[in-house]
Design a protein around this motif. Structure first.
Motif, PDB file in Angstrom:
ATOM      1  N   UNK A  26       0.780  -1.119   0.357  1.00 21.30           N
ATOM      2  CA  UNK A  26      -0.212  -0.020  -0.062  1.00 21.30           C
ATOM      3  C   UNK A  26       0.849   1.816  -0.436  1.00 21.30           C
ATOM      4  N   UNK A  72      -1.495  -4.103  -4.981  1.00 22.90           N
ATOM      5  CA  UNK A  72      -2.471  -4.013  -4.646  1.00 22.90           C
ATOM      6  C   UNK A  72      -3.743  -3.538  -5.705  1.00 22.90           C
ATOM      7  N   UNK A  73      -4.348  -4.713  -6.465  1.00 23.35           N
ATOM      8  CA  UNK A  73      -4.978  -3.694  -7.403  1.00 23.35           C
ATOM      9  C   UNK A  73      -6.396  -3.634  -7.328  1.00 23.35           C
ATOM     10  N   UNK A  74      -7.272  -3.664  -6.042  1.00 20.34           N
ATOM     11  CA  UNK A  74      -8.933  -3.899  -5.159  1.00 20.34           C
ATOM     12  C   UNK A  74      -8.725  -3.148  -4.677  1.00 20.34           C
ATOM     13  N   UNK A  75     -10.087  -1.883  -4.892  1.00 19.65           N
ATOM     14  CA  UNK A  75     -10.864  -1.312  -3.704  1.00 19.65           C
ATOM     15  C   UNK A  75     -11.470  -2.290  -2.727  1.00 19.65           C
ATOM     16  N   UNK A  76     -11.613  -2.768  -1.994  1.00 27.20           N
ATOM     17  CA  UNK A  76     -12.497  -3.825  -0.600  1.00 27.20           C
ATOM     18  C   UNK A  76     -12.594  -2.832   0.616  1.00 27.20           C
ATOM     19  N   UNK A  77     -13.481  -2.945   0.820  1.00 31.32           N
ATOM     20  CA  UNK A  77     -14.168  -2.403   1.575  1.00 31.32           C
ATOM     21  C   UNK A  77     -14.553  -3.740   2.951  1.00 31.32           C
ATOM     22  N   UNK A  78     -14.014  -4.203   4.344  1.00 34.74           N
ATOM     23  CA  UNK A  78     -15.308  -5.073   5.024  1.00 34.74           C
ATOM     24  C   UNK A  78     -14.997  -4.470   6.333  1.00 34.74           C
ATOM     25  N   UNK A  79     -16.453  -5.185   6.662  1.00 31.72           N
ATOM     26  CA  UNK A  79     -17.083  -4.534   7.568  1.00 31.72           C
ATOM     27  C   UNK A  79     -17.132  -5.873   8.549  1.00 31.72           C
ATOM     28  N   UNK A 132     -14.470  10.064   6.608  1.00 35.34           N
ATOM     29  CA  UNK A 132     -13.978   8.809   6.627  1.00 35.34           C
ATOM     30  C   UNK A 132     -14.409   8.243   7.779  1.00 35.34           C
TER      31      UNK A 132
ATOM     32  N   UNK B  79     -13.526  -2.309  10.743  1.00 34.34           N
ATOM     33  CA  UNK B  79     -13.443  -1.881   9.237  1.00 34.34           C
ATOM     34  C   UNK B  79     -11.655  -2.069   8.751  1.00 34.34           C
ATOM     35  N   UNK B  80     -12.247  -3.054   8.057  1.00 40.14           N
ATOM     36  CA  UNK B  80     -10.797  -3.029   6.754  1.00 40.14           C
ATOM     37  C   UNK B  80     -10.725  -2.285   5.626  1.00 40.14           C
ATOM     38  N   UNK B  81      -9.573  -1.651   4.523  1.00 39.73           N
ATOM     39  CA  UNK B  81     -10.319  -1.199   3.764  1.00 39.73           C
ATOM     40  C   UNK B  81      -9.059  -1.433   3.080  1.00 39.73           C
ATOM     41  N   UNK B  82      -8.870  -2.520   1.590  1.00 38.03           N
ATOM     42  CA  UNK B  82      -7.646  -2.545   1.142  1.00 38.03           C
ATOM     43  C   UNK B  82      -7.536  -1.903  -0.427  1.00 38.03           C
ATOM     44  N   UNK B  83      -6.581  -0.772  -0.216  1.00 35.68           N
ATOM     45  CA  UNK B  83      -7.129  -0.434  -2.193  1.00 35.68           C
ATOM     46  C   UNK B  83      -5.363  -0.486  -2.491  1.00 35.68           C
ATOM     47  N   UNK B  84      -5.661   0.189  -3.772  1.00 39.71           N
ATOM     48  CA  UNK B  84      -4.673   0.537  -3.965  1.00 39.71           C
ATOM     49  C   UNK B  84      -2.790   1.230  -3.100  1.00 39.71           C
ATOM     50  N   UNK B  85      -3.637   2.460  -2.592  1.00 41.02           N
ATOM     51  CA  UNK B  85      -3.094   3.237  -2.088  1.00 41.02           C
ATOM     52  C   UNK B  85      -2.704   2.703  -0.424  1.00 41.02           C
ATOM     53  N   UNK B  86      -3.826   2.237  -0.288  1.00 40.35           N
ATOM     54  CA  UNK B  86      -3.951   2.015   1.295  1.00 40.35           C
ATOM     55  C   UNK B  86      -4.276   0.685   1.739  1.00 40.35           C
ATOM     56  N   UNK B  87      -4.002   0.375   2.917  1.00 40.33           N
ATOM     57  CA  UNK B  87      -4.412  -0.503   3.649  1.00 40.33           C
ATOM     58  C   UNK B  87      -4.374  -0.182   5.091  1.00 40.33           C
ATOM     59  N   UNK B  88      -5.820  -0.116   5.476  1.00 40.45           N
ATOM     60  CA  UNK B  88      -5.892   0.534   7.260  1.00 40.45           C
ATOM     61  C   UNK B  88      -6.975  -0.773   7.338  1.00 40.45           C
ATOM     62  N   UNK B 139     -19.551   4.518   2.525  1.00 37.21           N
ATOM     63  CA  UNK B 139     -18.283   4.580   3.593  1.00 37.21           C
ATOM     64  C   UNK B 139     -17.518   3.650   2.124  1.00 37.21           C
ATOM     65  N   UNK B 143     -14.293   5.012   0.260  1.00 35.31           N
ATOM     66  CA  UNK B 143     -12.961   4.597   0.082  1.00 35.31           C
ATOM     67  C   UNK B 143     -12.896   4.671  -0.973  1.00 35.31           C
ATOM     68  N   UNK B 144     -13.536   4.760  -1.776  1.00 39.33           N
ATOM     69  CA  UNK B 144     -13.031   4.465  -3.600  1.00 39.33           C
ATOM     70  C   UNK B 144     -13.221   5.982  -4.349  1.00 39.33           C
TER      71      UNK B 144
END
Lengths: 220, 220
Positions: A26, A72-79, A132, B79-88, B139, B143-144
């Motif tokens: 990231x 990383x090539x996805x936009x994922x959000x896990x809740x 956010x 809350x988990x956010x996995x995107x090309x520029x962030x992993x939170x 949310x 994030x997107x």
């Protein structure tokens, strides 16, 4: 209730090395020996983790020069919500719906998304992060409120329904077990016991059966 | 960036058996042999998992009759956010702030929280779930959007800054590495290289150093 993709993501995130790899990616795209050096992991181990992440569609790779870079090539959000009356884990991925697009547009105006200079975008990014964070807190509070309401619901069930088994069946329906089979399976009550309880609750107008289906719900 | 409690929760949720136990406990409080029977796991294994969950403060137990019941006793939101520029990954727990309380109050009015009958509360619960789902989607969209904005930020960096190393240092600051030491560590650049890049960026008014601290930020 946890769905399939979410199951896989949770499995994936349960591993510390994979979390550290995602954290690294990231920051910037990396090649294997770079990850290996940075996280002090054998290249073979790094590759195994990257393979798993690639199969899940979270990471992808491209060649540049003589190197293969991973990113990383996805936009994922896990809740995930863990409360006395609910355990929910779900994944929200890329495509937001139309209404939401509009909402975001308004929010963007609110945040006065900048025309373009580096500094302006940077400021906007920080404001976005703050929004956010607030949303996330609100969601936490909504979840809490849901739980309080559920407690009240339980109190009402205790008042309106005396029979222990009928209470359990009502609880089951409320928590999403909508067929006698599911209630029987998930709450460890015999099928016949469930049917008897449902009939009795139906006679008192507390539950109803959907037409042509063996699906039950609370009568509103 | 992942904090400590969240690390532990992710570790915990990475295990399928523990997810299944939590799922069961969210339906109703259970005793060990009940869980063991329902999930086809040895009682010893169930107890081990319950111990872990209890140590994490997610599950607690109480005696009733001759049995020890286990139940979920926390309100947690991960809350988990996995995107090309962030992993939170972050955890929101119990205490929402004041403003949010007010927001919730308004929302509750909006949902016309019922005076009290079983059916009314049931309906409200369902509406609540719908609101929660919408929020969660919003949310995801936020994030997107953040990600899109980040892409624009990168483009601006490429325009304004020619030197590859300086670009990387700027990226590092934006992603939260705010001291030369952190930038050097996280981005694999020599300390002296980082200092040189920071000086050059400072001279062009792109970054600034906080007074009395070795912390750098983008100059707004």
């Amino acid at each position: 209730m946890v769905e399939n993709l979410t199951e896989e993501i949770l499995e994936m995130l349960g591993n510390e090395s994979r979390r550290r790899i995602l954290n690294l990616l990231s920051k910037k795209p990396c090649y294997v020996s770079e990850i290996s050096y940075s996280l002090k992991m054998a290249p073979k181990v790094v590759l195994d983790h990257l393979d798993k992440l690639e199969k899940l569609g979270i990471v992808s790779s491209y060649e540049e020069g003589r190197r293969r870079y991973y990113s990383i090539n996805r936009n994922l959000r896990v809740e995930i919500s863990i409360t006395p009356h609910r355990f929910i884990a779900s994944t929200v991925s890329e495509t937001p719906e139309l209404e939401i697009d509009e909402f975001i547009k308004n929010m963007e105006n609110l945040l006065k998304t900048p025309a373009g200079s580096l500094r302006e975008i940077y400021k906007a990014l920080q404001e976005f992060e703050e929004v956010e964070r607030q949303f996330s807190e609100i969601l936490g509070a909504v979840s809490l409120k849901f739980n309080e309401m559920f407690e009240r619901f339980l109190t009402e069930i205790e008042k309106e329904v005396e029979d222990e088994l009928e209470r359990l069946v009502l609880l089951g329906i409320t928590k999403g077990a909508d067929t006698p089979f599911k209630i029987s399976e998930e709450y460890g009550i015999s099928y016949m016991g469930v049917i008897k309880a449902l009939k009795s609750l139906e006679n008192r107008n507390i539950v109803e059966k959907l037409e042509n289906e063996d699906v039950w719900r609370i009568k509103c």
